[in-house]
Design an enzyme around this catalytic site. Structure first.
Site, PDB file in Angstrom:
ATOM      1  N   SER A 142       0.983  -1.199   0.024  1.00 44.12           N
ATOM      2  CA  SER A 142       0.040   0.159   0.065  1.00 44.12           C
ATOM      3  C   SER A 142       0.883   1.117   0.054  1.00 44.12           C
ATOM      4  O   SER A 142       1.820   1.269   0.773  1.00 44.12           O
ATOM      5  CB  SER A 142      -0.924   0.062   1.457  1.00 44.12           C
ATOM      6  OG  SER A 142      -0.997   1.180   1.677  1.00 44.12           O
TER       7      SER A 142
ATOM      8  N   ASP B 153      -4.719   3.208  -2.433  1.00 41.47           N
ATOM      9  CA  ASP B 153      -5.654   3.167  -1.347  1.00 41.47           C
ATOM     10  C   ASP B 153      -6.543   4.697  -1.673  1.00 41.47           C
ATOM     11  O   ASP B 153      -6.141   5.619  -1.226  1.00 41.47           O
ATOM     12  CB  ASP B 153      -5.231   3.248   0.086  1.00 41.47           C
ATOM     13  CG  ASP B 153      -4.753   1.883   0.558  1.00 41.47           C
ATOM     14  OD1 ASP B 153      -3.641   1.771   0.986  1.00 41.47           O
ATOM     15  OD2 ASP B 153      -5.669   0.965   0.244  1.00 41.47           O
TER      16      ASP B 153
ATOM     17  N   HIS C 234      -7.856   0.169  -4.542  1.00 42.94           N
ATOM     18  CA  HIS C 234      -8.880  -0.088  -3.506  1.00 42.94           C
ATOM     19  C   HIS C 234      -9.625   1.057  -3.145  1.00 42.94           C
ATOM     20  O   HIS C 234      -9.411   1.850  -2.677  1.00 42.94           O
ATOM     21  CB  HIS C 234      -8.016  -0.450  -2.395  1.00 42.94           C
ATOM     22  CG  HIS C 234      -9.004  -1.048  -1.084  1.00 42.94           C
ATOM     23  ND1 HIS C 234      -8.187  -0.906   0.271  1.00 42.94           N
ATOM     24  CD2 HIS C 234      -9.980  -1.194  -1.006  1.00 42.94           C
ATOM     25  CE1 HIS C 234      -9.118  -1.302   1.076  1.00 42.94           C
ATOM     26  NE2 HIS C 234     -10.108  -1.380   0.316  1.00 42.94           N
TER      27      HIS C 234
ATOM     28  N   PHE D 194      -7.260   3.865   7.474  1.00 42.64           N
ATOM     29  CA  PHE D 194      -5.911   4.327   7.765  1.00 42.64           C
ATOM     30  C   PHE D 194      -4.758   3.220   7.819  1.00 42.64           C
ATOM     31  O   PHE D 194      -5.252   2.152   7.876  1.00 42.64           O
ATOM     32  CB  PHE D 194      -5.816   4.870   9.482  1.00 42.64           C
ATOM     33  CG  PHE D 194      -6.979   5.777   9.645  1.00 42.64           C
ATOM     34  CD1 PHE D 194      -8.327   5.664  10.184  1.00 42.64           C
ATOM     35  CD2 PHE D 194      -6.608   7.269   9.609  1.00 42.64           C
ATOM     36  CE1 PHE D 194      -9.141   6.565  10.395  1.00 42.64           C
ATOM     37  CE2 PHE D 194      -7.485   8.365   9.617  1.00 42.64           C
ATOM     38  CZ  PHE D 194      -8.943   7.920   9.897  1.00 42.64           C
ATOM     39  N   GLY D 195      -3.394   3.595   7.810  1.00 46.66           N
ATOM     40  CA  GLY D 195      -2.468   2.641   7.872  1.00 46.66           C
ATOM     41  C   GLY D 195      -1.978   2.520   9.283  1.00 46.66           C
ATOM     42  O   GLY D 195      -2.418   3.275  10.145  1.00 46.66           O
TER      43      GLY D 195
ATOM     44  N   ASP E 223      -5.708  -7.282   4.002  1.00 54.24           N
ATOM     45  CA  ASP E 223      -5.239  -5.982   3.839  1.00 54.24           C
ATOM     46  C   ASP E 223      -5.400  -5.332   5.246  1.00 54.24           C
ATOM     47  O   ASP E 223      -6.632  -5.148   5.526  1.00 54.24           O
ATOM     48  CB  ASP E 223      -5.702  -5.053   2.717  1.00 54.24           C
ATOM     49  CG  ASP E 223      -5.255  -3.687   2.671  1.00 54.24           C
ATOM     50  OD1 ASP E 223      -6.062  -2.971   1.987  1.00 54.24           O
ATOM     51  OD2 ASP E 223      -4.456  -3.340   3.240  1.00 54.24           O
ATOM     52  N   GLY E 224      -4.095  -4.771   5.911  1.00 49.78           N
ATOM     53  CA  GLY E 224      -4.501  -4.060   7.350  1.00 49.78           C
ATOM     54  C   GLY E 224      -3.673  -4.855   8.336  1.00 49.78           C
ATOM     55  O   GLY E 224      -3.962  -5.993   8.412  1.00 49.78           O
ATOM     56  N   GLY E 225      -2.645  -4.022   8.719  1.00 52.60           N
ATOM     57  CA  GLY E 225      -1.659  -4.940   9.800  1.00 52.60           C
ATOM     58  C   GLY E 225      -0.979  -6.098   9.432  1.00 52.60           C
ATOM     59  O   GLY E 225      -0.373  -6.930  10.331  1.00 52.60           O
TER      60      GLY E 225
ATOM     61  N   GLY F  40       1.556  -2.366   4.301  1.00 54.05           N
ATOM     62  CA  GLY F  40       2.007  -0.719   4.106  1.00 54.05           C
ATOM     63  C   GLY F  40       3.167  -0.258   5.154  1.00 54.05           C
ATOM     64  O   GLY F  40       4.216  -0.616   4.886  1.00 54.05           O
ATOM     65  N   SER F  41       2.818  -0.148   6.408  1.00 53.24           N
ATOM     66  CA  SER F  41       3.804   0.244   7.371  1.00 53.24           C
ATOM     67  C   SER F  41       5.017  -0.789   7.561  1.00 53.24           C
ATOM     68  O   SER F  41       5.841  -0.358   7.704  1.00 53.24           O
ATOM     69  CB  SER F  41       3.099   0.578   8.539  1.00 53.24           C
ATOM     70  OG  SER F  41       2.086  -0.288   9.076  1.00 53.24           O
TER      71      SER F  41
HETATM   72  C1  DX5 Z   1      -6.271   0.986   5.121  1.00 48.20           C
HETATM   73  C2  DX5 Z   1      -5.798   0.373   3.871  1.00 48.20           C
HETATM   74  C3  DX5 Z   1      -4.644  -0.450   4.107  1.00 48.20           C
HETATM   75  C4  DX5 Z   1      -3.399   0.337   4.733  1.00 48.20           C
HETATM   76  C5  DX5 Z   1      -2.347  -0.809   5.143  1.00 48.20           C
HETATM   77  O1  DX5 Z   1      -7.590   1.265   4.999  1.00 48.20           O
HETATM   78  O2  DX5 Z   1      -6.646  -0.371   2.951  1.00 48.20           O
HETATM   79  O3  DX5 Z   1      -4.160  -0.515   2.696  1.00 48.20           O
HETATM   80  O4  DX5 Z   1      -2.924   1.282   4.142  1.00 48.20           O
HETATM   81  O5  DX5 Z   1      -1.363  -0.334   5.959  1.00 48.20           O
HETATM   82  P1  DX5 Z   1      -0.776  -1.198   6.935  1.00 48.20           P
HETATM   83  O6  DX5 Z   1      -0.248  -2.376   6.579  1.00 48.20           O
HETATM   84  O7  DX5 Z   1       0.091  -0.198   7.703  1.00 48.20           O
HETATM   85  O8  DX5 Z   1      -1.993  -1.578   7.893  1.00 48.20           O
END
Ligand code: DX5
Length: 230
Positions: free
Chosen positions: A10, A37, A68, A145-146, A177-179, A199-200
């Site tokens: 992401s 995103d 997305h 949010f990431g 997707d997410g965490g 992402g992060s």
């Molecule tokens: C959240 C997004 C994700 C997010 C992932 O709504 O859809 O793609 O950016 O980031 P992480 O991996 O940091 O959770």
């Protein structure tokens, strides 16, 4: 033949002032495609970028793009994301009154359709559109949010989707997707996910993007059930 494992970044944690260079670095790190995103400040309480930003970055790399779409009523804008160079458009089941029509529209535009489920949305909400999609995205955080903690409780939903598509004789990509990071990717892969969005976790790896991508791929591959091992 099982769907191949794919590591998809992401770009939310990237430096928006240098997006062209950032996607070149991601492609060089060995990612399989890049996720954009798209947030409209209504479907989710955050605002990111639209098709013009994606189109501006498109010529910098050849890796496929997926959008997305965390936007209310996405239909009117769908052609803009295809024109911007996105091969896959992911529509949230909760974002449109006529999900079957929205997903059909994506296919009409020549793109691959994906459907996303926010954590509270049951699998039953998409059962009757699974024949229209090439990808099912099970959100492992509440979208917007990431950097949020991974919801391990969503692994049961990934397994439920995997069982249902098997029962229906379908074979879409199963995306989460997410965490997603080195300590959570195994659970998602074990549940049946083959596309891992991160992402992060990619941007905070002290050894860099290449190391982060390889580590996720290695841990996911090791955790996949034997029947889905690539
Ligand atoms: C959240 C997004 C994700 C997010 C992932 O709504 O859809 O793609 O950016 O980031 P992480 O991996 O940091 O959770």
């Amino acid at each position: 033949m099982a769907r191949a494992l794919q590591i998809v970044p992401s770009v939310l944690p990237a430096d928006f002032a240098r997006l062209g260079e950032e996607v070149v670095a991601l492609e060089a790190a060995g990612v399989d495609r890049i996720q954009w995103d798209v947030m409209d400040g209504r479907f989710v309480p955050n605002l990111t970028f639209g098709p013009d930003v994606i189109a501006a970055v498109r010529p910098h790399v050849t890796v496929p793009f997926e959008a997305h779409l965390m936007v209310e009523e996405p239909d009117a804008m769908l052609p803009r994301y295809v024109e911007a160079g996105c091969e896959i458009l992911i529509v949230h089941a909760e974002s449109t009154r006529h999900l079957h029509r929205s997903l059909g529209r994506v296919a009409e535009l020549g793109a691959r359709a994906g459907v996303a489920l926010s954590p509270a949305t049951p699998v039953a909400a998409v059962r009757h559109v699974l024949d229209l999609v090439d990808l099912v995205l099970v959100m492992t955080v509440n979208p917007g949010f990431g950097g949020q903690p991974y919801l391990a409780s969503m692994e049961a939903k990934v397994a439920e989707v995997a069982a249902l598509v098997g029962e229906l004789g379908l074979d879409p990509d199963l995306e989460v997707d997410g965490g997603i990071g080195p300590d959570t990717v195994a659970g998602a892969a074990r549940a049946g996910a083959n596309v891992l969005v991160a992402g992060s976790a990619l941007y905070r790896d002290p050894e860099g993007l290449g190391h982060a991508v390889a580590l996720l791929r290695e841990r996911a591959a090791a955790a996949r059930p034997a029947r889905t091992a690539a």
